[in-house]
Design a protein around this motif. Structure first.
Motif, PDB file in Angstrom:
ATOM      1  N   ILE A   1       8.779  58.258  41.115  1.00 17.90           N
ATOM      2  CA  ILE A   1       8.503  58.258  39.632  1.00 17.90           C
ATOM      3  C   ILE A   1       7.049  58.310  39.374  1.00 17.90           C
TER       4      ILE A   1
ATOM      5  N   LEU B   1       6.606  62.256  39.751  1.00 19.52           N
ATOM      6  CA  LEU B   1       7.292  62.884  38.609  1.00 19.52           C
ATOM      7  C   LEU B   1       6.529  62.839  37.370  1.00 19.52           C
TER       8      LEU B   1
ATOM      9  N   LEU C   1      17.862  64.458  41.271  1.00 26.02           N
ATOM     10  CA  LEU C   1      18.065  64.785  40.011  1.00 26.02           C
ATOM     11  C   LEU C   1      19.142  66.049  39.897  1.00 26.02           C
TER      12      LEU C   1
ATOM     13  N   ALA D   1      14.628  64.116  33.731  1.00 23.32           N
ATOM     14  CA  ALA D   1      14.015  62.658  33.777  1.00 23.32           C
ATOM     15  C   ALA D   1      13.849  62.240  32.692  1.00 23.32           C
TER      16      ALA D   1
ATOM     17  N   LEU E   1      13.660  58.438  32.489  1.00 26.56           N
ATOM     18  CA  LEU E   1      12.655  57.831  33.427  1.00 26.56           C
ATOM     19  C   LEU E   1      11.462  58.046  33.451  1.00 26.56           C
TER      20      LEU E   1
END
Length: 948
Positions: free
Chosen positions: A892, A895, A929, A941, A946
């Motif tokens: 995360i 990302l 994903l 995302a 997310l």
């Protein structure tokens, strides 16, 4: 240039071993065989098992230089039977193709332990797989490998070879590999002698186009038939033909087997040269590789500058079996058969000259910073005393740059009667023995050193060992160096053996010489002092001493001491609750532990252990696992107060990951190590304490009880005696004891156990406050709060809030998460209190994240509204979606940075990760994903919530 100035931060790699060589001018292109190899590399293995002289190396050079496929090349020699050297060169070969590959696994290949090799190969295989691009690895002259451990590692590679990697092996004999099944399945393309023999057409092409010989067809046919297509014999015959008026006369005189043929032709070649060239060939044959300055130093030290380059060029133009190894044509080697012939002739006509030439080669390599090669030529000369002199004058350099294993390897080859009279050599060997945890050997060496000093300098030595003697009379720097080294080694051994009183006295003896201007000696003294303070528990004094150690070590360019001190400093900073500062300290140390061409040194393994422990505390498990595995083997073989640190931390991580059996196996392994003769006095106590703690974490009180008894600790309700342990071990065991009493008291509702746990913790708190051991305080407050909650004391919430406030700013998580569901209800109470509090710390979001990690599963959790609210904080994803996506915290984080438009390199820098690690995370994110590009990942995302 002194050896200290020339010697780099790691053992230099001979680049001529890991680059694709150049083909000689007389080489004939062989397209029919190139096509065979090209077909072969579509499978896992191509094998050229052909006797010497059939041109297999030149054939592979042509193939490697004619294709677009990236080719990693390693020319193997007999010295590569040392596993550490082989794996270092193997990674070096891959890094010539992909500069970043293997950096995170190189430490495993420096280890002598087979388990580490297998893990390292697995990591390397995974890295190659992630590249996806097709590539090949060529292992040339593989017949030189005889070490079963290395052969087994190649078998492992073949068993698990990635689809995008193709292995090509060239050997004079069939390699002892498990490839029978592969061959039966048609997975191996095998080129043999009949394949590599020159055809009649190739013989004609060689004579006409390469050698410039205008021979009649019948002579060419006779030449091919007589040499039976053997390339080397053909070349030697062609060179000999040039000086024969009637070539057929030469051919008719060629009788006997193939070895006779080559010897005869080689002699023909040698006899046709001038005296100058002949002497050059014979003298330079002692060298495995040749470059202009090296051959000048060895063959003719009095020659004019440029002599070497002129002679090498002359040999190349004359087709005298010399091959360039690099594109710049700076390094060369003779054809193996020709080299063997020259050495044989040289040993017959002038054997006394050979050791002289080998010593010249040794000196050249010493001056040019390659001590491993320098030592090799020194031993080859047969003059062991001269070799001992060479090692002795380079000891400090080897230690400073962390090449402790190279040093101990070569010293161990010397006879004892040469080691013992040489006190610097004895001291260096003792340091190496301590670093490699050969404590009995170190003790023997130091005893001999002390006895010799007492005989040579009785008055000085007797005064030195008087406890209260205020020494200021020793001015001889050599004696000073020896005395300080002796005291420091003795002090370290005393610490490892549990004799803190003796260690203190020896440390004070060394401290007498703090006035010395020698930064190397000062750094050793400071390190010894720093380790003493670590054992005493005083973090602030430890930090002061260790920082001074690092400063002095850097002044003297002592990379070994600097790295050890940095790793210890980071540990102490972690104890003070300063994870970020500890991380920064280790990152600086890792930056310094970089050798030529940006490659990590084995010393970086110590740094990786520290970095892995920090990431584990922050619950970044995947990254922690990689770093801990990378550093674990090195920490056990290079340097450690306890050789068990890495394996213990890895065992804890395995249990957190749910691999209970793997964790238990590591604990058992650590237990066996702790009971060995080469372990410290407290290692078995540490392992038993760890095993108890891990058993408590999984609510296995039976195993915890068994390990408590195995550790020979006091009755569970009695205090552990401080005088029996260094402070940091005493503190660790007491906290474990309190946790044991807490869990037993909770499970049996035995209030006395709970109250006893609180009493033990209260005895620790004053000293912990005094020593500023913040991490220990957090752990104590957590256990204290749980015990107070079980006893119905309202102060429990305040104590847990205090622990949370201490840990949140630096990202502590495992200190809370390790308590599992037992802490859950108390966390929910803290959340309710903090929601209405004016205090910024701990934040509600931090508490929520811990609750969500623990996962409420009990019936009470389902019925408790506060718990339900805490378990599903605002903006949290439903469990089903989160499980479907299953992105880790680190993924995360990466990302989010991708969404900010940052490159992989920028993300690696910001998060202190290796570039390959970031790329792997990015690949995992795309896979989870189900996307192919950055923009798609960010878009999806955001749709899923997310990232914002």
């Amino acid at each position: 240039m002194t050896p200290e100035q020339a010697y780099p931060h790691e053992q230099l790699l001979l680049q001529t071993k890991v680059i694709i060589p150049q083909n000689p001018p007389e080489y004939v292109s062989r397209p029919r065989l190139i096509q065979r190899i090209a077909r072969g590399v579509k499978g896992p293995l191509t094998l050229l098992a052909v006797p010497v002289g059939f041109g297999k190396t030149n054939l592979l050079i042509e193939w490697a230089r004619s294709i677009d496929l990236p080719v990693a090349w390693l020319t193997v020699d007999a010295e590569d039977n040392d596993p550490g050297r082989f794996y270092q060169y193997l990674i070096g070969a891959f890094q010539n193709v992909y500069p970043g590959i293997g950096e995170e696994t190189l430490d495993f290949f420096q280890s002598t332990k087979s388990g580490g090799v297998e893990i390292g190969l697995t990591l390397l295989i995974n890295e190659i797989t992630e590249k996806q691009e097709e590539m090949a690895l060529v292992l040339d002259d593989f017949q030189n490998i005889e070490n079963p451990a290395i052969l087994e590692s190649i078998n492992f590679l073949l068993m698990h070879i990635p689809q995008n990697l193709h292995l090509v092996i060239a050997s004079r004999v069939m390699p002892e590999l498990d490839i029978t099944t592969m061959m039966a399945k048609g997975m191996v393309v095998d080129l043999g002698v009949d394949d590599l023999r020159f055809t009649g057409e190739e013989v004609a092409q060689f004579c006409q186009q390469v050698m410039g010989l205008d021979l009649p067809p019948e002579t060419i046919t006779a030449l091919g038939e007589r040499t039976d297509g053997w390339v080397t014999a053909l070349q030697m015959a062609a060179v000999s033909v040039r000086n024969h008026a009637d070539p057929n006369t030469l051919f008719t005189s060629l009788e006997g087997d193939s070895h006779y043929l080559v010897d005869y032709l080689a002699e023909e070649v040698l006899d046709q040269q001038s005296d100058e060239v002949r002497q050059f060939l014979l003298r330079s044959s002692v060298l495995d590789t040749l470059t202009s300055s090296l051959v000048e130093a060895v063959v003719n030290p009095n020659a004019q500058p440029g002599y070497g380059a002129v002679m090498l060029s002359r040999l190349e133009r004359g087709h005298l079996f010399i091959t360039a190894l690099d594109e710049k044509r700076e390094w060369f080697r003779y054809h193996q058969l020709f080299s063997e012939f020259l050495r044989h002739i040289h040993s017959e006509i002038n054997p006394d000259e050979i050791p002289v030439l080998q010593k010249r080669a040794s000196l050249w390599f010493e001056e040019n910073g390659n001590l491993d090669e320098a030592f090799r030529y020194a031993f080859a000369s047969g003059d062991i005393t001269w070799a001992a002199d060479l090692i002795e004058r380079n000891i400090q350099t080897m230690i400073q740059f962390g090449n402790i294993f190279t040093l101990t390897h070569w010293v161990s080859k010397l006879p004892w009667d040469l080691i013992y009279p040489r006190l610097r050599l004895t001291l260096g060997y003792a340091w190496g023995a301590i670093a490699t945890y050969q404590l009995d050997l170190a003790t023997e060496l130091l005893n001999n050193m002390e006895n010799t000093l007492s005989l040579q300098y009785p008055e000085i030595i007797n005064n030195h060992f008087e406890r209260d003697h205020a020494d200021g009379q020793i001015t001889d720097p050599n004696i000073l160096y020896l005395l300080v080294g002796l005291d420091i080694c003795r002090s370290t051994l005393a610490l490892l053996n549990g004799d803190t009183e003796k260690a203190t006295q020896l440390s004070r003896n060394a401290a007498k010489y703090m006035h010395t201007e020698n930064p190397f000696i000062r750094s050793l003294i400071e390190l010894d002092n720093g380790l003493y303070y670590v054992f005493s528990g005083d973090t602030q004094k430890s930090i002061t001493s260790l920082r001074e150690t690092i400063r002095n070590a850097r002044q003297s360019n002592n990379l070994l001491i600097s790295t050890i001190a940095s790793a210890q400093l980071a540990d102490v900073l972690v104890l003070q609750g300063k994870l970020s500062l500890a991380w920064s300290t280790l990152q600086k140390a890792k930056f310094l532990a970089i050798g030529p061409e940006g490659k990590q040194l084995p010393l970086a393994g110590l740094v990786d252990l520290g970095l892995g422990a920090i990431l584990l505390e922050r619950n970044e498990l995947e990254e922690a696992n990689q770093l801990l595995e990378d550093g674990c083997e090195v920490s056990q073989t290079l340097w450690s107060i306890s050789t068990l640190d890495g394996i213990i931390t890895l065992a804890r991580l395995r249990q957190i990951q749910g691999d209970i059996e793997g964790s238990k196996a590591l604990v058992e392994q650590a237990s066996h190590m702790a009971l060995s003769t080469e372990s410290s006095q407290w290692d078995d106590s540490i392992v038993s304490g760890v095993a108890v703690n891990l058993a408590l974490m999984r609510d296995d009180l039976i195993s915890a009880e068994q390990w408590w008894k195995k550790g020979d600790f006091a009755d569970l309700t009695k205090a552990i005696p401080l005088e029996k342990y260094p402070y940091h071990i005493f503190e660790y065991l007491t906290i474990i004891q309190a946790r044991f009493l807490l869990i037993r008291g909770q499970d049996t509702d035995h209030k006395n156990d709970l109250r006893r746990a609180l009493e033990l913790l209260q005895t620790l708190l004053p000293q912990i406050e005094n020593f500023q051991r913040v991490t220990s305080k957090m752990e104590i407050l957590v256990i204290q709060a749980m015990a107070e909650e079980s006893l119905g004391q309202e102060v429990a919430v305040q104590h847990l809030l205090e622990a949370l406030a201490l840990g949140e700013p630096e990202g502590y998580r495992r200190v809370y998460l390790d308590e599992g569901s037992r802490l859950l209800n108390l966390l929910c109470q803290c959340r309710a209190v903090q929601e209405n509090s004016t205090n910024y710390l701990p934040s509600v979001q931090f508490i929520d994240s811990l609750i969500a990690e623990i996962r409420p599963v009990t019936e009470n959790a389902q019925q408790n509204p506060a718990l339900t609210k805490a378990a599903n904080p605002p903006n949290a994803l439903p469990d089903s979606l989160e499980e479907e996506i299953a992105l880790s915290t680190r993924e995360i984080e990466i990302l989010s940075l991708i969404a900010e438009g940052k490159s992989n390199k920028e993300i690696a820098s910001e998060l202190y990760l290796a570039l390959n690690t970031v790329k792997r995370h990015a690949y995992n994110i795309y896979t989870k994903l189900d996307v192919n590009r950055r923009t798609q990942a960010v878009s999806k995302a955001r749709q899923l919530g997310l990232i914002p």
